[in-house]
Write a protein that holds these residues in place. Structure first.
Motif, PDB file in Angstrom:
ATOM      1  N   ASN A  93     -19.073  -8.917  15.918  1.00  8.51           N
ATOM      2  CA  ASN A  93     -19.408 -10.118  15.139  1.00  8.51           C
ATOM      3  C   ASN A  93     -18.636 -11.341  15.629  1.00  8.51           C
ATOM      4  O   ASN A  93     -19.183 -12.451  15.676  1.00  8.51           O
ATOM      5  CB  ASN A  93     -19.106  -9.886  13.652  1.00  8.51           C
ATOM      6  N   VAL A  94     -17.373 -11.143  15.990  1.00  5.76           N
ATOM      7  CA  VAL A  94     -16.581 -12.255  16.537  1.00  5.76           C
ATOM      8  C   VAL A  94     -17.235 -12.762  17.818  1.00  5.76           C
ATOM      9  O   VAL A  94     -17.412 -13.972  18.013  1.00  5.76           O
ATOM     10  CB  VAL A  94     -15.125 -11.829  16.826  1.00  5.76           C
ATOM     11  N   ALA A  95     -17.608 -11.825  18.691  1.00  4.05           N
ATOM     12  CA  ALA A  95     -18.262 -12.190  19.957  1.00  4.05           C
ATOM     13  C   ALA A  95     -19.557 -12.952  19.697  1.00  4.05           C
ATOM     14  O   ALA A  95     -19.861 -13.930  20.390  1.00  4.05           O
ATOM     15  CB  ALA A  95     -18.531 -10.939  20.786  1.00  4.05           C
ATOM     16  N   GLU A 158      -6.381 -18.083  10.853  1.00  2.00           N
ATOM     17  CA  GLU A 158      -7.607 -18.379  10.094  1.00  2.00           C
ATOM     18  C   GLU A 158      -7.370 -19.531   9.131  1.00  2.00           C
ATOM     19  O   GLU A 158      -8.228 -20.422   8.980  1.00  2.00           O
ATOM     20  CB  GLU A 158      -8.066 -17.119   9.350  1.00  2.00           C
ATOM     21  N   ASN A 159      -6.214 -19.552   8.487  1.00  2.00           N
ATOM     22  CA  ASN A 159      -5.876 -20.667   7.590  1.00  2.00           C
ATOM     23  C   ASN A 159      -5.760 -21.972   8.373  1.00  2.00           C
ATOM     24  O   ASN A 159      -6.208 -23.036   7.916  1.00  2.00           O
ATOM     25  CB  ASN A 159      -4.553 -20.385   6.867  1.00  2.00           C
ATOM     26  N   LYS A 160      -5.180 -21.885   9.561  1.00  2.00           N
ATOM     27  CA  LYS A 160      -5.046 -23.070  10.431  1.00  2.00           C
ATOM     28  C   LYS A 160      -6.418 -23.584  10.835  1.00  2.00           C
ATOM     29  O   LYS A 160      -6.656 -24.805  10.854  1.00  2.00           O
ATOM     30  CB  LYS A 160      -4.222 -22.682  11.662  1.00  2.00           C
ATOM     31  N   SER A 161      -7.319 -22.660  11.144  1.00  2.00           N
ATOM     32  CA  SER A 161      -8.682 -23.032  11.519  1.00  2.00           C
ATOM     33  C   SER A 161      -9.392 -23.750  10.369  1.00  2.00           C
ATOM     34  O   SER A 161     -10.105 -24.746  10.588  1.00  2.00           O
ATOM     35  CB  SER A 161      -9.468 -21.786  11.921  1.00  2.00           C
ATOM     36  N   LYS A 198     -14.347 -14.225  11.089  1.00  2.00           N
ATOM     37  CA  LYS A 198     -14.667 -12.871  11.559  1.00  2.00           C
ATOM     38  C   LYS A 198     -13.446 -12.202  12.188  1.00  2.00           C
ATOM     39  O   LYS A 198     -13.287 -10.980  12.101  1.00  2.00           O
ATOM     40  CB  LYS A 198     -15.825 -12.913  12.553  1.00  2.00           C
ATOM     41  N   CYS A 199     -12.586 -12.997  12.826  1.00  2.00           N
ATOM     42  CA  CYS A 199     -11.325 -12.451  13.350  1.00  2.00           C
ATOM     43  C   CYS A 199     -10.468 -11.917  12.200  1.00  2.00           C
ATOM     44  O   CYS A 199      -9.850 -10.854  12.318  1.00  2.00           O
ATOM     45  CB  CYS A 199     -10.548 -13.522  14.124  1.00  2.00           C
ATOM     46  N   LYS A 200     -10.453 -12.656  11.105  1.00  2.00           N
ATOM     47  CA  LYS A 200      -9.703 -12.205   9.919  1.00  2.00           C
ATOM     48  C   LYS A 200     -10.287 -10.898   9.387  1.00  2.00           C
ATOM     49  O   LYS A 200      -9.542 -10.017   8.949  1.00  2.00           O
ATOM     50  CB  LYS A 200      -9.731 -13.290   8.838  1.00  2.00           C
TER      51      LYS A 200
END
Length: 214
Positions: A93-95, A158-161, A198-200
Motif C-alpha cells: 500500500n505504501v508503494a 507521520e505527525n511531521k508529515s 500507510k507507513c504508520k
C-alpha cells in the motif's frame, strides 16, 4: 524420533517469508528514493525516474503476489498467517501511494516542485528506511525494543508529515490564484500525506507482531 525433534523439524527455518518481507521493504526504499530524486530535478529530467518508479511498483506487486502464493502453499508459517498477509499488503500500500504521487506529477505536468512536496518525499523516504530496519529485525523477534523504537520514529514522521501537509495546503489557498494549480498541488500533497499514513500502518502491524512473539 523424539517429540522435540519432530517439533524442530516442523518449525520453519524460513527461507521464504522473511526474504520476501525484506525484498519488499528494500524495494520500498528504492521507490521512495527515486521519487525524492525526481522532485529535485527539472520537469524534463524526471521521466526516466518515473519509469523506474513504475517498474518498482510492479515489482512490489509481484512480491506481494508471491508472498500470498507461499501462504497458500505452506501449512506452517513463522508467525500468524493473517499477520503475514496484512504486513505484505500494508507494505504494498505504501508503494501504491508513492507511485500514485509520481503518476499525478507526471499526469498533471507539475513543473514547479514546492518545498513542501520535497519535504514530504524526504519524510516518506525516511519512513521507508525505518520500515526496512524494523522488517530486518523480524528474523529475531526477541528484539522487541529495536522494533518498538523504530516504529516510534515512523509515528513521529507521520505527525511531521501531517504538519507539513496542513501548512502547505493553507499556503496554496492563501497564495495560489490559478484553480488548476490548486487542484494539482493539493492532489499531489494529499497522496504523499496518505503514503506516510500507510507507513504508520506498517509500523503498527510490525509492532503488533513483535509484541505477540516477544
Amino acid at each position: 524420533m523424539s517429540i522435540n525433534s519432530i517439533f524442530q523439524f516442523l518449525v520453519p527455518k524460513d527461507k521464504k517469508f522473511f526474504p520476501l518481507f525484506e525484498e519488499a521493504s528494500s524495494n520500498l526504499i528504492e521507490l521512495a528514493s527515486n521519487l525524492h530524486k525526481a522532485v529535485n530535478l527539472p520537469l524534463k529530467e524526471r521521466e526516466i525516474l518515473f519509469q523506474k518508479i513504475d517498474e518498482l511498483e510492479q515489482k512490489g506487486e509481484d512480491i506481494t503476489r508471491q508472498t500470498n502464493l507461499e501462504l497458500s502453499r505452506n501449512f506452517i508459517t513463522p508467525f500468524d498467517r493473517e499477520d503475514i498477509h496484512t504486513l505484505i499488503t500494508s507494505i504494498d500500500n505504501v508503494a501504491d501511494y508513492l507511485h500514485g504521487a509520481a503518476s499525478r506529477m507526471r499526469l498533471y505536468q507539475v513543473d514547479k516542485i514546492t518545498k513542501s512536496i520535497r519535504k514530504m518525499t524526504e519524510i516518506n523516504l525516511e519512513a521507508c528506511q525505518n520500515i526496512d530496519s524494523a522488517v530486518k529485525e523480524l528474523r529475531n523477534l526477541q528484539n522487541f525494543k529495536i522494533i518498538k523504537d523504530t516504529c516510534a520514529r515512523i509515528n513521529k514522521l507521520e505527525n511531521k508529515s501531517d504538519n507539513v501537509y496542513n501548512k502547505a495546503v493553507f499556503e496554496i489557498f492563501e497564495n495560489e490564484t490559478d484553480a488548476k494549480n490548486i487542484i494539482k498541488y493539493k492532489e499531489v500533497l494529499s497522496v504523499l500525506e496518505s503514503a506516510t499514513d500507510k507507513c504508520k500502518s506498517v509500523a503498527n502491524i510490525l509492532e503488533s507482531i513483535s509484541v505477540k512473539h516477544s
